[in-house]
Design a protein around this motif. Structure first.
Motif, PDB file in Angstrom:
ATOM      1  N   ASN A 113     -50.076  -6.780  -0.093  1.00 25.12           N
ATOM      2  CA  ASN A 113     -51.233  -7.561  -2.017  1.00 25.12           C
ATOM      3  C   ASN A 113     -50.071  -7.619  -2.737  1.00 25.12           C
ATOM      4  O   ASN A 113     -50.055  -8.749  -3.276  1.00 25.12           O
ATOM      5  N   VAL A 114     -49.234  -7.004  -3.173  1.00 24.15           N
ATOM      6  CA  VAL A 114     -48.023  -7.079  -4.385  1.00 24.15           C
ATOM      7  C   VAL A 114     -46.942  -7.661  -3.369  1.00 24.15           C
ATOM      8  O   VAL A 114     -46.352  -8.109  -4.327  1.00 24.15           O
ATOM      9  N   SER A 115     -46.838  -7.119  -1.870  1.00 28.77           N
ATOM     10  CA  SER A 115     -45.544  -7.863  -1.908  1.00 28.77           C
ATOM     11  C   SER A 115     -45.640  -9.359  -1.586  1.00 28.77           C
ATOM     12  O   SER A 115     -44.416 -10.319  -1.973  1.00 28.77           O
ATOM     13  N   LEU A 116     -46.746  -9.784  -1.752  1.00 29.85           N
ATOM     14  CA  LEU A 116     -46.871 -11.676  -1.309  1.00 29.85           C
ATOM     15  C   LEU A 116     -46.305 -11.870  -1.642  1.00 29.85           C
ATOM     16  O   LEU A 116     -45.758 -12.758  -1.296  1.00 29.85           O
ATOM     17  N   PRO A 117     -46.284 -12.329  -2.960  1.00 22.50           N
ATOM     18  CA  PRO A 117     -45.404 -12.937  -3.731  1.00 22.50           C
ATOM     19  C   PRO A 117     -44.054 -12.935  -3.879  1.00 22.50           C
ATOM     20  O   PRO A 117     -43.136 -14.075  -4.256  1.00 22.50           O
ATOM     21  N   LEU A 118     -43.738 -11.766  -3.551  1.00 25.21           N
ATOM     22  CA  LEU A 118     -42.215 -12.065  -3.120  1.00 25.21           C
ATOM     23  C   LEU A 118     -41.258 -12.760  -1.999  1.00 25.21           C
ATOM     24  O   LEU A 118     -40.041 -12.614  -2.296  1.00 25.21           O
ATOM     25  N   ASN A 119     -42.235 -12.729  -1.089  1.00 24.81           N
ATOM     26  CA  ASN A 119     -42.201 -13.702  -0.116  1.00 24.81           C
ATOM     27  C   ASN A 119     -41.271 -15.056  -0.473  1.00 24.81           C
ATOM     28  O   ASN A 119     -40.414 -15.564   0.495  1.00 24.81           O
ATOM     29  N   TYR A 120     -41.127 -15.381  -1.757  1.00 25.94           N
ATOM     30  CA  TYR A 120     -41.026 -16.648  -1.949  1.00 25.94           C
ATOM     31  C   TYR A 120     -39.680 -16.680  -2.586  1.00 25.94           C
ATOM     32  O   TYR A 120     -39.446 -17.736  -3.191  1.00 25.94           O
ATOM     33  N   LEU A 121     -39.370 -16.072  -3.298  1.00 26.82           N
ATOM     34  CA  LEU A 121     -38.511 -15.155  -3.843  1.00 26.82           C
ATOM     35  C   LEU A 121     -36.645 -14.965  -3.103  1.00 26.82           C
ATOM     36  O   LEU A 121     -35.939 -15.014  -3.952  1.00 26.82           O
ATOM     37  N   GLY A 122     -36.806 -15.291  -1.615  1.00 23.91           N
ATOM     38  CA  GLY A 122     -35.901 -15.204  -0.904  1.00 23.91           C
ATOM     39  C   GLY A 122     -35.232 -13.892  -1.342  1.00 23.91           C
ATOM     40  O   GLY A 122     -33.811 -13.564  -1.383  1.00 23.91           O
ATOM     41  N   LEU A 123     -35.817 -12.938  -1.352  1.00 26.62           N
ATOM     42  CA  LEU A 123     -35.218 -11.586  -1.522  1.00 26.62           C
ATOM     43  C   LEU A 123     -34.953 -11.475   0.414  1.00 26.62           C
ATOM     44  O   LEU A 123     -36.345 -11.431   1.061  1.00 26.62           O
ATOM     45  N   SER A 124     -34.432  -9.693   0.392  1.00 20.76           N
ATOM     46  CA  SER A 124     -33.829  -9.424   1.786  1.00 20.76           C
ATOM     47  C   SER A 124     -35.459  -8.143   1.227  1.00 20.76           C
ATOM     48  O   SER A 124     -36.664  -7.977   0.642  1.00 20.76           O
ATOM     49  N   ARG A 125     -36.168  -7.688   2.558  1.00 16.65           N
ATOM     50  CA  ARG A 125     -37.036  -6.954   3.625  1.00 16.65           C
ATOM     51  C   ARG A 125     -37.277  -5.713   2.047  1.00 16.65           C
ATOM     52  O   ARG A 125     -37.635  -5.233   1.175  1.00 16.65           O
ATOM     53  N   LYS A 126     -35.765  -5.454   2.131  1.00 12.49           N
ATOM     54  CA  LYS A 126     -35.455  -4.105   0.865  1.00 12.49           C
ATOM     55  C   LYS A 126     -35.429  -4.059  -0.124  1.00 12.49           C
ATOM     56  O   LYS A 126     -36.650  -3.332  -0.689  1.00 12.49           O
ATOM     57  N   GLU A 127     -35.181  -5.480  -0.804  1.00 16.97           N
ATOM     58  CA  GLU A 127     -35.340  -5.574  -1.656  1.00 16.97           C
ATOM     59  C   GLU A 127     -36.705  -5.643  -2.375  1.00 16.97           C
ATOM     60  O   GLU A 127     -37.483  -5.209  -3.252  1.00 16.97           O
ATOM     61  N   GLN A 128     -37.445  -6.377  -1.295  1.00 14.80           N
ATOM     62  CA  GLN A 128     -39.080  -6.677  -2.041  1.00 14.80           C
ATOM     63  C   GLN A 128     -39.668  -4.686  -2.224  1.00 14.80           C
ATOM     64  O   GLN A 128     -40.708  -5.033  -2.383  1.00 14.80           O
ATOM     65  N   LYS A 129     -39.623  -4.293  -0.782  1.00 11.52           N
ATOM     66  CA  LYS A 129     -40.176  -3.121  -0.682  1.00 11.52           C
ATOM     67  C   LYS A 129     -39.927  -2.271  -1.729  1.00 11.52           C
ATOM     68  O   LYS A 129     -40.958  -1.307  -2.556  1.00 11.52           O
ATOM     69  N   GLU A 130     -38.397  -2.509  -2.740  1.00 12.13           N
ATOM     70  CA  GLU A 130     -37.994  -1.714  -3.579  1.00 12.13           C
ATOM     71  C   GLU A 130     -39.377  -2.233  -4.385  1.00 12.13           C
ATOM     72  O   GLU A 130     -39.686  -0.770  -5.572  1.00 12.13           O
ATOM     73  N   ARG A 131     -39.016  -3.371  -4.896  1.00 14.07           N
ATOM     74  CA  ARG A 131     -39.795  -3.518  -6.431  1.00 14.07           C
ATOM     75  C   ARG A 131     -41.313  -3.539  -5.780  1.00 14.07           C
ATOM     76  O   ARG A 131     -42.245  -3.604  -6.713  1.00 14.07           O
ATOM     77  N   THR A 132     -42.132  -3.383  -5.279  1.00 15.70           N
ATOM     78  CA  THR A 132     -43.656  -3.202  -4.613  1.00 15.70           C
ATOM     79  C   THR A 132     -43.441  -2.490  -4.709  1.00 15.70           C
ATOM     80  O   THR A 132     -44.474  -1.739  -5.737  1.00 15.70           O
ATOM     81  N   MET A 133     -42.931  -0.914  -4.271  1.00 17.10           N
ATOM     82  CA  MET A 133     -43.018   0.245  -4.900  1.00 17.10           C
ATOM     83  C   MET A 133     -42.728   0.347  -6.115  1.00 17.10           C
ATOM     84  O   MET A 133     -43.653   1.446  -7.288  1.00 17.10           O
ATOM     85  N   LYS A 134     -41.706   0.138  -6.480  1.00 20.92           N
ATOM     86  CA  LYS A 134     -41.880   0.277  -7.935  1.00 20.92           C
ATOM     87  C   LYS A 134     -42.835  -0.303  -8.486  1.00 20.92           C
ATOM     88  O   LYS A 134     -43.120   0.641 -10.005  1.00 20.92           O
ATOM     89  N   ALA A 135     -43.339  -1.351  -8.592  1.00 22.32           N
ATOM     90  CA  ALA A 135     -44.531  -2.178  -9.265  1.00 22.32           C
ATOM     91  C   ALA A 135     -45.548  -0.926  -9.276  1.00 22.32           C
ATOM     92  O   ALA A 135     -46.119  -1.092 -10.648  1.00 22.32           O
ATOM     93  N   LEU A 136     -46.550  -0.155  -7.964  1.00 24.72           N
ATOM     94  CA  LEU A 136     -47.247   0.393  -7.768  1.00 24.72           C
ATOM     95  C   LEU A 136     -46.933   1.675  -8.903  1.00 24.72           C
ATOM     96  O   LEU A 136     -48.175   1.921  -8.958  1.00 24.72           O
ATOM     97  N   GLU A 137     -45.542   2.282  -9.015  1.00 26.49           N
ATOM     98  CA  GLU A 137     -45.607   3.125  -9.459  1.00 26.49           C
ATOM     99  C   GLU A 137     -46.105   3.099 -11.272  1.00 26.49           C
ATOM    100  O   GLU A 137     -46.570   3.726 -11.622  1.00 26.49           O
ATOM    101  N   SER A 138     -45.242   1.834 -11.460  1.00 31.64           N
ATOM    102  CA  SER A 138     -45.446   1.747 -12.450  1.00 31.64           C
ATOM    103  C   SER A 138     -47.062   1.601 -13.032  1.00 31.64           C
ATOM    104  O   SER A 138     -47.630   1.863 -14.803  1.00 31.64           O
TER     105      SER A 138
END
Length: 233
Positions: A110-135
């Motif tokens: 759910n958190v990573s879904l919007p990142l699919n449209y930003l042209g990010l690599s899977r690794k960066e999507q994962k990192e941003r998703t987990m950082k957001a959840l940790e916050s």
């Protein structure tokens, strides 16, 4: 007074009309204001006054019927829907009262879904998703599904989804509306932390306690802007 010269949000004579075969309803009329970087603004007023309609227009989820809307200096009212979607994905995070999580997707997805449209690599999507959840203290629930979470936890996930793309602007539509007081306070604390870290926040709320958390309040009545002033301490 804000030292930034260019508003991140600027609306001028904004109007919204909903039309049926027999009736025209003026949801918004002649709305004008500027919001600057790192402002924390609440929109207040009774139910049906146009607050949520205004927020959906600011979030590029709906179109104004008249007037102009500049986002970060760009006249977005003249962009195509595709162009608006790109701008929204890059600059705006939206928090909904009803969470709007997808039931058959995990918290992480759910958190990573919007990142699919930003042209990010899977690794960066994962990192941003987990950082957001940790916050929002929800990383330990990354593999769970919305039905396994309380309302407060679902709203934390919704906030993580809104901030994972690192937007300049966070729009929150009654973010505590479906929560008890304890979870409501927790969500407001998260918004305050995001604001302290530099986010620009625009929030619709019925609760005067939470409206006072903002540095400025814009009051609406019957679709019209009746006043705008700094929140009292």
């Amino acid at each position: 007074m804000n030292d930034n010269k260019t508003p991140v949000i600027s609306v001028n004579n904004l109007g919204k009309v909903f039309s049926t075969d027999e009736v025209e309803t003026h949801a918004l009329s002649n709305i004008s204001f500027d919001i600057y970087q790192n402002d924390y603004v609440s929109f207040s007023g009774p139910s049906g006054c146009g607050k949520s309609t205004l927020l959906t227009i600011l979030g590029l989820l709906d179109q104004a019927s008249s007037g102009q809307y500049h986002l970060d200096g760009k006249l977005v009212t003249e962009l195509s829907k595709t162009e608006q979607a790109k701008v929204r994905g890059a600059q705006i995070g939206f928090i909904f009262q009803n969470f709007n999580l997808i039931g058959d997707m995990s918290v992480e997805d759910n958190v990573s879904l919007p990142l699919n449209y930003l042209g990010l690599s899977r690794k960066e999507q994962k990192e941003r998703t987990m950082k957001a959840l940790e916050s929002v203290s929800m990383a330990h629930r990354a593999k769970h599904y919305p039905s396994q979470l309380s309302g407060g936890q679902q709203q934390r996930v919704a906030i993580a989804r809104a901030i994972a793309g690192q937007p300049k602007i966070i729009l929150a539509d009654e973010p505590t509306g479906n929560l008890d007081s304890e979870n409501g306070e927790a969500v407001m604390a998260i918004l305050e932390k995001l604001h302290s870290e530099g986010a620009t926040i625009c929030m619709v709320t019925h609760d005067p306690r939470y409206a006072e958390a903002a540095s400025r309040t814009i009051h609406l009545l019957d679709g019209k802007q009746v006043d705008s002033h700094p929140a009292t301490a």
